[in-house]
Scaffold this motif. Structure first.
Motif, PDB file in Angstrom:
ATOM      1  N   GLN A 269      -0.050  -6.544  -2.601  1.00  0.00           N
ATOM      2  CA  GLN A 269      -1.362  -5.944  -2.848  1.00  0.00           C
ATOM      3  C   GLN A 269      -1.643  -4.801  -1.864  1.00  0.00           C
ATOM      4  O   GLN A 269      -2.212  -3.782  -2.218  1.00  0.00           O
ATOM      5  CB  GLN A 269      -2.426  -7.030  -2.700  1.00  0.00           C
ATOM      6  CG  GLN A 269      -3.839  -6.550  -2.894  1.00  0.00           C
ATOM      7  CD  GLN A 269      -4.818  -7.713  -2.989  1.00  0.00           C
ATOM      8  OE1 GLN A 269      -4.450  -8.877  -2.882  1.00  0.00           O
ATOM      9  NE2 GLN A 269      -6.072  -7.397  -3.197  1.00  0.00           N
ATOM     10  N   SER A 270      -1.236  -4.999  -0.614  1.00  0.00           N
ATOM     11  CA  SER A 270      -1.558  -4.026   0.437  1.00  0.00           C
ATOM     12  C   SER A 270      -0.432  -3.021   0.700  1.00  0.00           C
ATOM     13  O   SER A 270      -0.406  -2.399   1.749  1.00  0.00           O
ATOM     14  CB  SER A 270      -1.892  -4.784   1.707  1.00  0.00           C
ATOM     15  OG  SER A 270      -0.854  -5.705   1.962  1.00  0.00           O
ATOM     16  N   PHE A 271       0.494  -2.891  -0.249  1.00  0.00           N
ATOM     17  CA  PHE A 271       1.585  -1.895  -0.239  1.00  0.00           C
ATOM     18  C   PHE A 271       2.634  -2.149   0.847  1.00  0.00           C
ATOM     19  O   PHE A 271       3.820  -2.018   0.597  1.00  0.00           O
ATOM     20  CB  PHE A 271       1.068  -0.444  -0.131  1.00  0.00           C
ATOM     21  CG  PHE A 271      -0.231  -0.169  -0.869  1.00  0.00           C
ATOM     22  CD1 PHE A 271      -0.408  -0.617  -2.179  1.00  0.00           C
ATOM     23  CD2 PHE A 271      -1.274   0.509  -0.265  1.00  0.00           C
ATOM     24  CE1 PHE A 271      -1.591  -0.373  -2.872  1.00  0.00           C
ATOM     25  CE2 PHE A 271      -2.457   0.756  -0.941  1.00  0.00           C
ATOM     26  CZ  PHE A 271      -2.625   0.308  -2.248  1.00  0.00           C
ATOM     27  N   ASN A 272       2.170  -2.467   2.082  1.00  0.00           N
ATOM     28  CA  ASN A 272       3.096  -2.756   3.196  1.00  0.00           C
ATOM     29  C   ASN A 272       4.108  -1.641   3.464  1.00  0.00           C
ATOM     30  O   ASN A 272       5.287  -1.916   3.685  1.00  0.00           O
ATOM     31  CB  ASN A 272       3.841  -4.082   2.964  1.00  0.00           C
ATOM     32  CG  ASN A 272       2.922  -5.277   3.049  1.00  0.00           C
ATOM     33  OD1 ASN A 272       1.698  -5.128   2.972  1.00  0.00           O
ATOM     34  ND2 ASN A 272       3.476  -6.448   3.204  1.00  0.00           N
ATOM     35  N   LEU A 273       3.637  -0.400   3.443  1.00  0.00           N
ATOM     36  CA  LEU A 273       4.513   0.713   3.833  1.00  0.00           C
ATOM     37  C   LEU A 273       4.409   0.906   5.344  1.00  0.00           C
ATOM     38  O   LEU A 273       3.414   0.506   5.960  1.00  0.00           O
ATOM     39  CB  LEU A 273       4.082   2.001   3.129  1.00  0.00           C
ATOM     40  CG  LEU A 273       4.142   1.981   1.601  1.00  0.00           C
ATOM     41  CD1 LEU A 273       3.570   3.270   1.035  1.00  0.00           C
ATOM     42  CD2 LEU A 273       5.566   1.755   1.104  1.00  0.00           C
ATOM     43  N   ILE A 274       5.404   1.538   5.920  1.00  0.00           N
ATOM     44  CA  ILE A 274       5.352   1.844   7.352  1.00  0.00           C
ATOM     45  C   ILE A 274       4.638   3.185   7.513  1.00  0.00           C
ATOM     46  O   ILE A 274       5.055   4.206   6.959  1.00  0.00           O
ATOM     47  CB  ILE A 274       6.765   1.847   7.953  1.00  0.00           C
ATOM     48  CG1 ILE A 274       7.314   0.417   7.845  1.00  0.00           C
ATOM     49  CG2 ILE A 274       6.733   2.330   9.407  1.00  0.00           C
ATOM     50  CD1 ILE A 274       8.724   0.248   8.270  1.00  0.00           C
TER      51      ILE A 274
END
Ligand SMILES: Nc1ncnc2c1ncn2[C@@H]1O[C@H](COP(=O)(O)OP(=O)(O)O)[C@@H](O)[C@H]1O
Ligand SMILES: [Mg+2]
Length: 238
Positions: A90-95
């Motif tokens: 849901q929160s994308f979790n990209l760096i």
């Protein structure tokens, strides 16, 4: 490709036991697009964690591509996850300090894919989500929908056998959510297996098949082409 046999997950909280999954039997075939729908607290994340080999069941058997998952070590499970499962959150979790291109490339570096092959896969994945022209942008230079498309490209580039998405449209407005769903549909058309978790009926009905979860118990629902529910819920293997 996914078989849950009588999977139970019980959390112990002091004197209390929470049956987060209660004898769940699930069968998902290669190439299916399945949604898992249920309200908050019904056991969706527990199910996703087990399906994604991030956690193990209290009892029952889980087979992923025929492999008996509960018999593997933590280290072996990490390998299976990297190789077979593409996670979308849901929160994308990209760096945040990395560009779109670097975010997509990172798991391939961990997998030991060589540089020229990485470059080709990153390009192909970013083109599929229509973001190759923005490959040099960092997450804070992109909208939520664009960030989620990068996250999908990152999952794709690793060529997983299963895409596992937990509320992927949960942080997006409905028009952007539709774009994301159309990417999942396209991925599915290309032969990929997709399991998508949601609490939203209008999202769930876009899959070929839905599994409903309620108090840790699963049952199936079918939809017609207009998104109307056609089969009553029933217990048993779904
Ligand atoms: N680590 C945990 N310890 C104790 N109880 C938990 C834990 N994780 C989840 N639960 C409980 O298990 C049930 C299912 O939770 P969860 O799988 O997170 O549901 P959902 O994702 O559908 O909201 C809830 O009653 C929740 O409170
Ligand atoms: Mg959850």
């Amino acid at each position: 490709m996914i078989v849950f046999k009588d999977i139970c997950k019980t959390y112990i909280m002091g004197d209390e036991q929470v049956h987060a999954l209660d004898h769940a039997n699930i069968h998902i075939k290669q190439g299916e697009f399945v949604s898992i729908i249920g309200p908050s607290g019904s056991g969706k994340s527990t199910l996703m964690n087990i399906m994604g080999c991030l956690d193990t069941a209290s009892s029952g058997e889980y087979y992923l591509d025929g492999m008996p998952i509960e018999r593997y070590s933590e280290k072996a499970l990490a390998k299976i996850r990297n190789k077979k499962i593409g996670f979308i959150f849901q929160s994308f979790n990209l760096i945040s300090t990395m560009t779109a291109e670097e975010n997509v490339e990172l798991p391939l570096i961990y997998q030991g894919v060589r540089a020229s092959e990485r470059k080709a896969r990153v390009k192909e994945a970013l083109e599929m989500v229509d973001l190759y022209s923005r490959r040099g942008h960092t997450p804070n230079q992109m909208s939520g929908g664009q960030q989620q498309r990068v996250a999908i490209a990152r999952a794709m580039a690793a060529k997983p056998s299963l895409f596992l998405a937990d509320e992927p449209t949960g942080n997006l407005d409905s028009a952007t959510g539709k774009q994301i769903m159309s990417i999942f549909k396209e991925l599915n058309k290309q032969g990929n297996t997709i399991v998508l978790i949601t609490h939203d009926d209008s999202v769930a009905c876009q899959a070929q098949r839905s599994i409903r979860i309620m108090d840790g118990k699963v049952s199936d629902i079918a939809y017609d082409e207009n998104g109307e529910q056609v089969a009553p819920m029933r217990g048993g293997t779904v």
